[in-house]
Design a protein around this motif. Structure first.
Motif, PDB file in Angstrom:
ATOM      1  N   PHE A  54       0.831  -1.200   0.000  1.00 32.79           N
ATOM      2  CA  PHE A  54       0.000   0.000   0.000  1.00 32.79           C
ATOM      3  C   PHE A  54       0.867   1.251   0.000  1.00 32.79           C
ATOM      4  O   PHE A  54       1.866   1.340   0.710  1.00 32.79           O
ATOM      5  CB  PHE A  54      -0.905  -0.034   1.235  1.00 32.79           C
ATOM      6  CG  PHE A  54      -1.698   1.214   1.478  1.00 32.79           C
ATOM      7  CD1 PHE A  54      -2.835   1.481   0.741  1.00 32.79           C
ATOM      8  CD2 PHE A  54      -1.291   2.124   2.448  1.00 32.79           C
ATOM      9  CE1 PHE A  54      -3.579   2.635   0.972  1.00 32.79           C
ATOM     10  CE2 PHE A  54      -2.029   3.277   2.693  1.00 32.79           C
ATOM     11  CZ  PHE A  54      -3.168   3.529   1.952  1.00 32.79           C
ATOM     12  N   GLN A  55       0.485   2.237  -0.813  1.00 30.73           N
ATOM     13  CA  GLN A  55       1.093   3.564  -0.813  1.00 30.73           C
ATOM     14  C   GLN A  55       2.597   3.507  -1.042  1.00 30.73           C
ATOM     15  O   GLN A  55       3.390   4.076  -0.285  1.00 30.73           O
ATOM     16  CB  GLN A  55       0.780   4.279   0.502  1.00 30.73           C
ATOM     17  CG  GLN A  55       0.600   5.780   0.364  1.00 30.73           C
ATOM     18  CD  GLN A  55       0.050   6.427   1.615  1.00 30.73           C
ATOM     19  OE1 GLN A  55       0.624   6.293   2.699  1.00 30.73           O
ATOM     20  NE2 GLN A  55      -1.070   7.099   1.494  1.00 30.73           N
ATOM     21  N   ASN A  56       2.990   2.822  -2.111  1.00 31.84           N
ATOM     22  CA  ASN A  56       4.356   2.898  -2.591  1.00 31.84           C
ATOM     23  C   ASN A  56       4.360   3.758  -3.853  1.00 31.84           C
ATOM     24  O   ASN A  56       3.486   4.608  -4.035  1.00 31.84           O
ATOM     25  CB  ASN A  56       4.908   1.495  -2.864  1.00 31.84           C
ATOM     26  CG  ASN A  56       5.474   0.848  -1.612  1.00 31.84           C
ATOM     27  OD1 ASN A  56       6.665   0.881  -1.353  1.00 31.84           O
ATOM     28  ND2 ASN A  56       4.606   0.254  -0.806  1.00 31.84           N
ATOM     29  N   GLN A  57       5.298   3.518  -4.750  1.00 30.97           N
ATOM     30  CA  GLN A  57       5.364   4.256  -6.010  1.00 30.97           C
ATOM     31  C   GLN A  57       5.416   3.284  -7.190  1.00 30.97           C
ATOM     32  O   GLN A  57       6.091   3.530  -8.184  1.00 30.97           O
ATOM     33  CB  GLN A  57       6.575   5.190  -6.022  1.00 30.97           C
ATOM     34  CG  GLN A  57       6.506   6.274  -4.955  1.00 30.97           C
ATOM     35  CD  GLN A  57       7.694   7.208  -4.973  1.00 30.97           C
ATOM     36  OE1 GLN A  57       8.483   7.219  -5.910  1.00 30.97           O
ATOM     37  NE2 GLN A  57       7.838   7.996  -3.920  1.00 30.97           N
ATOM     38  N   LEU A  58       4.664   2.200  -7.077  1.00 29.55           N
ATOM     39  CA  LEU A  58       4.690   1.163  -8.098  1.00 29.55           C
ATOM     40  C   LEU A  58       4.231   1.691  -9.451  1.00 29.55           C
ATOM     41  O   LEU A  58       3.140   2.239  -9.589  1.00 29.55           O
ATOM     42  CB  LEU A  58       3.794  -0.012  -7.678  1.00 29.55           C
ATOM     43  CG  LEU A  58       4.276  -0.868  -6.516  1.00 29.55           C
ATOM     44  CD1 LEU A  58       3.253  -1.944  -6.195  1.00 29.55           C
ATOM     45  CD2 LEU A  58       5.624  -1.492  -6.837  1.00 29.55           C
TER      46      LEU A  58
END
Length: 404
Positions: A169-173
């Motif tokens: 959740f809430q990475n920069q994928l």
């Protein structure tokens, strides 16, 4: 100063196997002379608190830790075999400052036999620490929330075949390799919300035959390639809210025979194909936004006989086409918004011929004019339906079934 000191504390919760087996309280020794121990709620567990910011040195003891918590300790690196003498099922390293090179390849040596939960949220990780976690063959839960990971490479979790829950959740994928999740046949919950994914590969989730929950909300998905969800025969919960999807077709959801919950709210939909949801026979909850949909027909919601909750968002037209909900025989909750003051209200002709209005609850907002004497509301009340919501200014309104 006192609060700053408390924030640097390292908490370790211990659980003695021997005490558990005997079924009575037992004093569990601290793992280090630098910690202070106390009982937790009278149970056979001890909380050890470190005042040092460095990683504690664990000495060999015949003790099994219930949980090792070394969160928010300003650690920047885990050296090789730091946990060699630790026997625990859960390790919490959240909120540390590991960055791109914070884990030695052998950082988790010694944890192979027992570790099931590894928590690494908000650790500034730029990549999945594949080489470090690969030896954790019993790992069931991996939390990587709140990092800056942009790519999941091929075979990132190949050796973690017992994973049941993975959180990103809430990475920069921005990209997930087509074979990134290969080998994760036991996976049940996958959290990929609030990233920057523009697309998914066909078969991205192939092999996840036990997956029940998939969250893709808050990404940049513009379309779902047919075959994306191929093999997800047990998926029950799918969240696609707040993406950039404009069109829905039945090929998108093909194969999702057990799906019960679909959230498409917040997508700029312009087209819903006939029979778009007909391939989801067990669907019970559907949320979407009809504000920009140019064409609606009775085929848009065909074969949704099990749906109990339908949320259609803002309706940017005076009326919905007759028989639009003709197959929704079990509908109990219907939400319709009218923020643009265009929609004139519902009509009984939207529903099946012998629909049970007595079990229907309609949420509408905002309601103009703000009273229950609106013609369509009086008609629905007369048939037994309950209409409620709020008016301008969020003043609540409740319109009950008419009596007498």
């Amino acid at each position: 100063m006192r609060m700053l000191l408390l924030r640097t504390f390292l908490v370790v919760v211990l659980l003695s196997d021997s005490a558990r087996s005997r079924g009575r309280k037992s004093r569990v020794p601290c793992a280090s002379r630098d910690c202070q121990c106390r009982k937790v709620k009278g149970k056979a567990r001890m909380t050890c608190v470190w005042v040092n910011r460095r990683l504690p040195v664990f000495h060999p003891r015949d003790v099994t830790y219930d949980r090792v918590n070394i969160a928010n300790a300003n650690l920047t690196r885990i050296p090789k075999a730091a946990f060699r003498n630790v026997s625990t099922t859960q390790l919490d390293l959240s909120g540390n400052l590991f960055g791109a090179s914070g884990f030695n390849r052998g950082a988790f040596v010694g944890l192979e036999a027992r570790l099931e939960v590894l928590l690494l949220p908000h650790c500034r990780l730029a990549t999945v620490p594949t080489s470090s976690i690969s030896r954790l063959r019993r790992l069931a839960t991996l939390n990587l929330d709140g990092n800056v990971i942009s790519v999941i490479p091929r075979n990132a979790f190949k050796r973690n075949r017992k994973l049941r829950e993975l959180r990103l959740f809430q990475n920069q994928l921005r990209n997930i390799d087509a074979k990134a999740f290969r080998g994760l046949a036991r996976m049940e919950r996958l959290q990929l919300a609030q990233n920057r994914l523009p697309a998914l590969w066909k078969g991205n989730f192939r092999g996840m035959r036990n997956l029940t929950t998939l969250d893709l909300s808050g990404n940049l998905l513009t379309r779902i390639v047919p075959g994306t969800f191929s093999g997800l025969n047990r998926l029950k919960w799918l969240d696609l809210a707040s993406n950039l999807l404009t069109s829905l077709t039945k090929r998108m959801f093909k194969g999702l025979k057990q799906l019960q919950y679909v959230n498409l709210d917040g997508n700029p939909l312009t087209h819903i194909g006939d029979g778009a949801f007909a391939v989801i026979p067990r669907l019970k909850y559907l949320s979407l936004d009809l504000a920009n949909v140019s064409r609606l027909s009775p085929g848009s919601f065909v074969r949704l006989a099990r749906v109990k909750t339908l949320i259609v968002g803002d309706v940017n037209r005076p009326a919905l086409p007759a028989r639009l909900f003709r197959d929704l025989r079990r509908l109990k909750n219907l939400s319709v918004l009218n923020h643009r003051s265009v929609f004139k209200g519902l009509t009984p002709e939207l529903f099946p011929a012998k629909f049970g209005f007595g079990r229907l609850s309609v949420w509408t907002a905002p309601l103009r004019p703000c009273n229950c004497d609106v013609a369509w509301i009086r008609e629905f009340n007369r048939r037994g339906a309950y209409v409620h919501g709020y008016c301008d200014g969020k003043r609540p309104i409740s319109c009950q079934k008419l009596t007498g």
